[in-house]
Motif scaffolding. Structure first.
Motif, PDB file in Angstrom:
ATOM      1  N   ASN A 150      45.023  34.856  33.985  1.00 28.36           N
ATOM      2  CA  ASN A 150      43.981  34.633  35.506  1.00 28.36           C
ATOM      3  C   ASN A 150      42.516  34.627  34.145  1.00 28.36           C
ATOM      4  O   ASN A 150      42.301  34.971  33.639  1.00 28.36           O
ATOM      5  CB  ASN A 150      44.162  36.219  35.882  1.00 28.36           C
ATOM      6  CG  ASN A 150      43.167  36.682  36.019  1.00 28.36           C
ATOM      7  OD1 ASN A 150      43.676  36.471  37.822  1.00 28.36           O
ATOM      8  ND2 ASN A 150      42.042  37.272  36.364  1.00 28.36           N
ATOM      9  N   TRP A 175      37.707  32.517  30.608  1.00 29.18           N
ATOM     10  CA  TRP A 175      36.467  32.765  29.810  1.00 29.18           C
ATOM     11  C   TRP A 175      36.868  32.290  29.018  1.00 29.18           C
ATOM     12  O   TRP A 175      37.350  33.157  27.917  1.00 29.18           O
ATOM     13  CB  TRP A 175      36.505  34.669  30.233  1.00 29.18           C
ATOM     14  CG  TRP A 175      34.458  34.554  29.262  1.00 29.18           C
ATOM     15  CD1 TRP A 175      34.669  35.287  28.592  1.00 29.18           C
ATOM     16  CD2 TRP A 175      33.236  34.521  30.010  1.00 29.18           C
ATOM     17  NE1 TRP A 175      33.029  35.819  28.034  1.00 29.18           N
ATOM     18  CE2 TRP A 175      31.952  34.408  29.176  1.00 29.18           C
ATOM     19  CE3 TRP A 175      32.783  33.214  31.155  1.00 29.18           C
ATOM     20  CZ2 TRP A 175      30.937  34.142  29.477  1.00 29.18           C
ATOM     21  CZ3 TRP A 175      31.528  33.062  31.116  1.00 29.18           C
ATOM     22  CH2 TRP A 175      31.102  33.722  30.465  1.00 29.18           C
ATOM     23  N   VAL A 229      34.443  30.990  35.599  1.00 31.47           N
ATOM     24  CA  VAL A 229      32.670  30.831  36.095  1.00 31.47           C
ATOM     25  C   VAL A 229      32.920  29.542  36.437  1.00 31.47           C
ATOM     26  O   VAL A 229      33.113  28.341  36.150  1.00 31.47           O
ATOM     27  CB  VAL A 229      32.457  31.684  35.097  1.00 31.47           C
ATOM     28  CG1 VAL A 229      30.673  31.580  35.233  1.00 31.47           C
ATOM     29  CG2 VAL A 229      31.940  32.711  35.017  1.00 31.47           C
ATOM     30  N   TYR A 239      31.298  40.416  30.558  1.00 34.62           N
ATOM     31  CA  TYR A 239      31.180  39.244  29.713  1.00 34.62           C
ATOM     32  C   TYR A 239      30.421  38.656  29.205  1.00 34.62           C
ATOM     33  O   TYR A 239      31.415  38.146  27.927  1.00 34.62           O
ATOM     34  CB  TYR A 239      32.084  38.210  30.932  1.00 34.62           C
ATOM     35  CG  TYR A 239      33.325  38.499  31.813  1.00 34.62           C
ATOM     36  CD1 TYR A 239      33.599  38.867  32.765  1.00 34.62           C
ATOM     37  CD2 TYR A 239      34.685  37.647  31.217  1.00 34.62           C
ATOM     38  CE1 TYR A 239      34.600  38.181  33.452  1.00 34.62           C
ATOM     39  CE2 TYR A 239      36.099  37.624  31.282  1.00 34.62           C
ATOM     40  CZ  TYR A 239      36.290  38.404  32.990  1.00 34.62           C
ATOM     41  OH  TYR A 239      37.476  37.890  32.858  1.00 34.62           O
ATOM     42  N   ASP A 256      30.123  36.451  47.367  1.00 37.24           N
ATOM     43  CA  ASP A 256      30.327  37.204  46.013  1.00 37.24           C
ATOM     44  C   ASP A 256      29.767  38.062  46.179  1.00 37.24           C
ATOM     45  O   ASP A 256      29.363  39.475  45.498  1.00 37.24           O
ATOM     46  CB  ASP A 256      30.805  36.463  44.991  1.00 37.24           C
ATOM     47  CG  ASP A 256      32.054  37.142  44.222  1.00 37.24           C
ATOM     48  OD1 ASP A 256      32.758  36.707  42.688  1.00 37.24           O
ATOM     49  OD2 ASP A 256      33.233  37.454  45.212  1.00 37.24           O
ATOM     50  N   TRP A 274      43.871  37.917  47.410  1.00 33.36           N
ATOM     51  CA  TRP A 274      43.670  39.031  45.956  1.00 33.36           C
ATOM     52  C   TRP A 274      42.708  39.918  47.581  1.00 33.36           C
ATOM     53  O   TRP A 274      41.502  39.800  48.070  1.00 33.36           O
ATOM     54  CB  TRP A 274      41.716  38.583  45.390  1.00 33.36           C
ATOM     55  CG  TRP A 274      41.732  40.051  44.615  1.00 33.36           C
ATOM     56  CD1 TRP A 274      40.444  40.671  45.000  1.00 33.36           C
ATOM     57  CD2 TRP A 274      42.373  40.118  43.541  1.00 33.36           C
ATOM     58  NE1 TRP A 274      40.427  41.686  43.893  1.00 33.36           N
ATOM     59  CE2 TRP A 274      42.053  41.683  42.987  1.00 33.36           C
ATOM     60  CE3 TRP A 274      43.703  39.712  42.902  1.00 33.36           C
ATOM     61  CZ2 TRP A 274      41.994  41.620  41.990  1.00 33.36           C
ATOM     62  CZ3 TRP A 274      43.713  40.306  41.551  1.00 33.36           C
ATOM     63  CH2 TRP A 274      43.545  41.515  41.200  1.00 33.36           C
ATOM     64  N   GLU A 310      31.220  42.502  35.905  1.00 31.58           N
ATOM     65  CA  GLU A 310      31.145  41.052  35.834  1.00 31.58           C
ATOM     66  C   GLU A 310      30.011  41.107  34.590  1.00 31.58           C
ATOM     67  O   GLU A 310      30.488  39.992  33.592  1.00 31.58           O
ATOM     68  CB  GLU A 310      30.730  40.014  36.596  1.00 31.58           C
ATOM     69  CG  GLU A 310      31.166  40.471  38.349  1.00 31.58           C
ATOM     70  CD  GLU A 310      30.671  41.011  39.096  1.00 31.58           C
ATOM     71  OE1 GLU A 310      30.465  40.559  40.523  1.00 31.58           O
ATOM     72  OE2 GLU A 310      30.083  42.362  38.697  1.00 31.58           O
TER      73      GLU A 310
HETATM   74  C1  LIG Z   1      31.461  36.186  34.714  1.00 32.16           C
HETATM   75  N1  LIG Z   1      32.617  35.810  34.526  1.00 32.16           N
HETATM   76  C2  LIG Z   1      34.076  35.245  33.096  1.00 32.16           C
HETATM   77  C3  LIG Z   1      33.171  36.082  35.474  1.00 32.16           C
HETATM   78  C4  LIG Z   1      32.531  36.935  36.773  1.00 32.16           C
HETATM   79  C5  LIG Z   1      33.014  37.433  37.885  1.00 32.16           C
HETATM   80  C6  LIG Z   1      34.372  36.870  38.207  1.00 32.16           C
HETATM   81  C7  LIG Z   1      35.185  37.612  39.828  1.00 32.16           C
HETATM   82  O1  LIG Z   1      33.859  37.257  40.645  1.00 32.16           O
HETATM   83  N2  LIG Z   1      35.993  37.076  40.405  1.00 32.16           N
HETATM   84  C8  LIG Z   1      36.973  37.160  41.096  1.00 32.16           C
HETATM   85  C9  LIG Z   1      38.160  38.627  41.358  1.00 32.16           C
HETATM   86  N3  LIG Z   1      38.876  37.931  40.845  1.00 32.16           N
HETATM   87  C10 LIG Z   1      39.238  39.356  40.077  1.00 32.16           C
HETATM   88  C11 LIG Z   1      40.946  39.276  39.514  1.00 32.16           C
HETATM   89  O2  LIG Z   1      40.699  38.125  39.097  1.00 32.16           O
HETATM   90  C12 LIG Z   1      38.624  40.564  40.593  1.00 32.16           C
HETATM   91  O3  LIG Z   1      38.876  41.645  40.031  1.00 32.16           O
HETATM   92  C13 LIG Z   1      37.844  39.745  40.918  1.00 32.16           C
HETATM   93  O4  LIG Z   1      36.933  40.085  42.205  1.00 32.16           O
HETATM   94  C14 LIG Z   1      35.811  36.245  37.458  1.00 32.16           C
HETATM   95  C15 LIG Z   1      35.058  36.417  36.044  1.00 32.16           C
END
Ligand SMILES: CN(C)c1ccc(C(=O)NC[C@H]2N[C@H](CO)[C@@H](O)[C@@H]2O)cc1
Length: 483
Positions: A224, A227, A268, A174, A303, A375, A171
């Protein structure tokens, strides 16, 4: 009507219960139920249950998930799912600017065929995480299929030479300077790349052109977990994100008038229950608007690896309350009464309280009338099967009776191990029967149906079809094992 295992005896009366569509609760009342659903080619309201398939596609050279037709057969047989959020990628659709890879779309269409043969509906998810696999120098063959990010092709990835240092948690990539810049260039926050959003919208047109006449593909999930890079929350969501969604919707509608277009908020904060500032997207199609809302749910305590227990449970419950209120607000007030699909939620099923959390989320989705794609289907403790094929608690959690396609507007439904009750406002214009999945676990033999006539029973797919009297208003159907 009485249905004997494998055959049926017609007859039985038609009882129509008096009830009415629930008014949408006051904003954030927690008891809001949608009155809007995606519909199949017969006009039936769809109640969608399935998986994201699959994370393994993110960096695969051919863009396909490591998910075989045998895996789908196993999923269908074990859980009776009817939906998939199928991951596709911009890098695979448009490997060079303006060239759309028809061989890749052929591979996607093959997989869609697997789902079609088993009565599924497919939502195509233009997936990204951390923008692209090309954010780091070791991007494989410059295709964007690198080891960290996924989504955009290399030619659309402009880090402007800013650093992207290795991180312990994915994460954190990003907020690496090079990734922030890649996003700022995509959203044209830098003012240097107005062409990238146009390419993205046109990539969607190429996908929609392929699937416009394919009834199995019912929706397109435009991006998806967006950001905004340097732009966040309202500046991002009500700004370039809404703009990209509108442009992509307009591009899709030049070739496909009927598929739903699903829009997601920024990840986020909104994944964790903070209200979204997404703007209105107008569907240029004639007739009803076909914009759907596809939020995700990832409460922070879960999470961070805590279970659904103790303080983590309290915080997660609070998250879900604000999250539901936020969904009601966007679906109702912003998007004008859009159907909702929970595009992603999930957790490590071995965490304490995992079963209770799963039950809570599926209950919330049922109450809201939302579809769900979990998921994900990938092997491991988050998914339905471990890498050695051992089922997790998810298989039994998913394998429950549910109405799949309804000849009208669902008002409410509930199911336990061996009973299903569905109330819907009958739509006499829909002549296809209402379709209900009944797992063998709770319905091993003969069944009793009250409130509608049995049309059919398919022992293999475990699908019961029922029909009410054409002039019925509100119908309540109850299904249980025969006494
Ligand atoms: C800092 N940013 C922008 C961020 C942080 C964390 C996630 C996330 O955990 N997302 C949850 C799940 N979604 C994706 C697939 O779409 C998975 O890899 C993540 O576990 C998303 C964005």
């Amino acid at each position: 009507s009485l249905v004997l295992a494998g055959s049926l005896i017609a007859g039985g009366g038609l009882a129509a219960a008096q009830s009415s569509l629930p008014s949408s609760g006051s904003a954030g009342s927690g008891d809001w139920t949608t009155t809007s659903y995606l519909k199949d080619e017969d006009g039936r309201s769809l109640i969608l249950r399935g998986f994201n398939t699959a994370s393994s596609a993110k960096s695969a050279p051919d863009g396909m998930p490591a998910f075989t037709e045998a895996d789908l057969e196993r999923e269908h047989e074990a859980m009776g799912t009817n939906f998939v959020r199928f991951l596709i990628s911009w890098r695979s659709v448009e490997p060079e600017p303006g060239r759309y890879d028809q061989a890749y779309l052929d591979r996607v269409e093959d997989r869609v065929g697997w789902y079609a043969e088993r009565g599924y509906k497919v939502m195509l998810d233009m997936h990204q995480d951390v923008y692209s696999g090309a954010i780091m120098a070791d991007d494989t063959a410059g295709t964007g299929a690198g080891p960290i990010g996924n989504g955009a092709p290399a030619w659309a990835t402009y880090t402007d030479g800013l650093p992207v240092e290795k991180q312990d948690r994915w994460e954190l990539y990003y907020i690496q300077p090079g990734v922030m810049r890649a996003f700022d260039n995509f959203w044209n926050t830098t003012g240097k790349h107005p062409e990238l959003m146009e390419h993205y919208a046109n990539a969607w047109r190429a996908v929609a052109e392929r699937f416009a006449d394919n009834d199995t593909v019912v929706a397109y999930d435009l991006m998806n977990e967006p950001w905004g890079g340097s732009l966040q929350f309202e500046t991002f969501e009500a700004g370039p994100l809404t703009d990209l969604y509108q442009r992509s919707t307009n591009a899709i509608r030049t070739v496909d008038q009927d598929s739903w277009v699903c829009v997601a908020p920024q990840a986020v904060g909104v994944n964790q229950g903070i209200p979204s500032a997404l703007g209105k997207i107008t569907d240029p199609r004639a007739g009803e608007q076909r914009i759907a809302y596809c939020p995700h749910l990832y409460p922070l305590p879960l999470d961070l690896g805590d279970g659904y227990s103790g303080v983590s449970k309290t915080l997660t419950d609070a998250t879900m309350h604000t999250w539901r209120a936020s969904i009601e607000q966007v679906a109702t007030d912003v998007l004008g009464g859009a159907p909702v699909i929970l595009g992603e939620f999930g957790l490590d099923t071995t965490l304490p309280g995992a079963q209770e959390y799963l039950d809570r989320v599926y209950t919330a989705a049922r109450e809201m009338g939302a579809g769900v794609s979990y998921w994900s289907s990938d092997p491991g403790t988050w998914g339905p099967y471990l890498t050695d094929g051992t089922p997790t608690i998810l298989v039994d959690t998913m394998n429950k009776a549910y109405p799949r396609a309804v000849a009208g507007t669902p008002v409410s439904w509930s199911s336990s191990v061996d009973r299903l009750e569905l109330t819907y406002r009958n739509d006499p214009a829909v002549t296809a029967p209402t379709e209900i999945y009944l797992p063998a676990a709770g319905f091993p033999g003969d069944i009793t149906v009250e409130g509608a006539d049995v049309v059919g029973w398919d022992q293999d797919s475990r699908l019961l079809t029922v029909r009410s009297a054409a002039d019925a208003d509100d119908v309540t159907v109850t299904v249980s094992p025969a006494a």
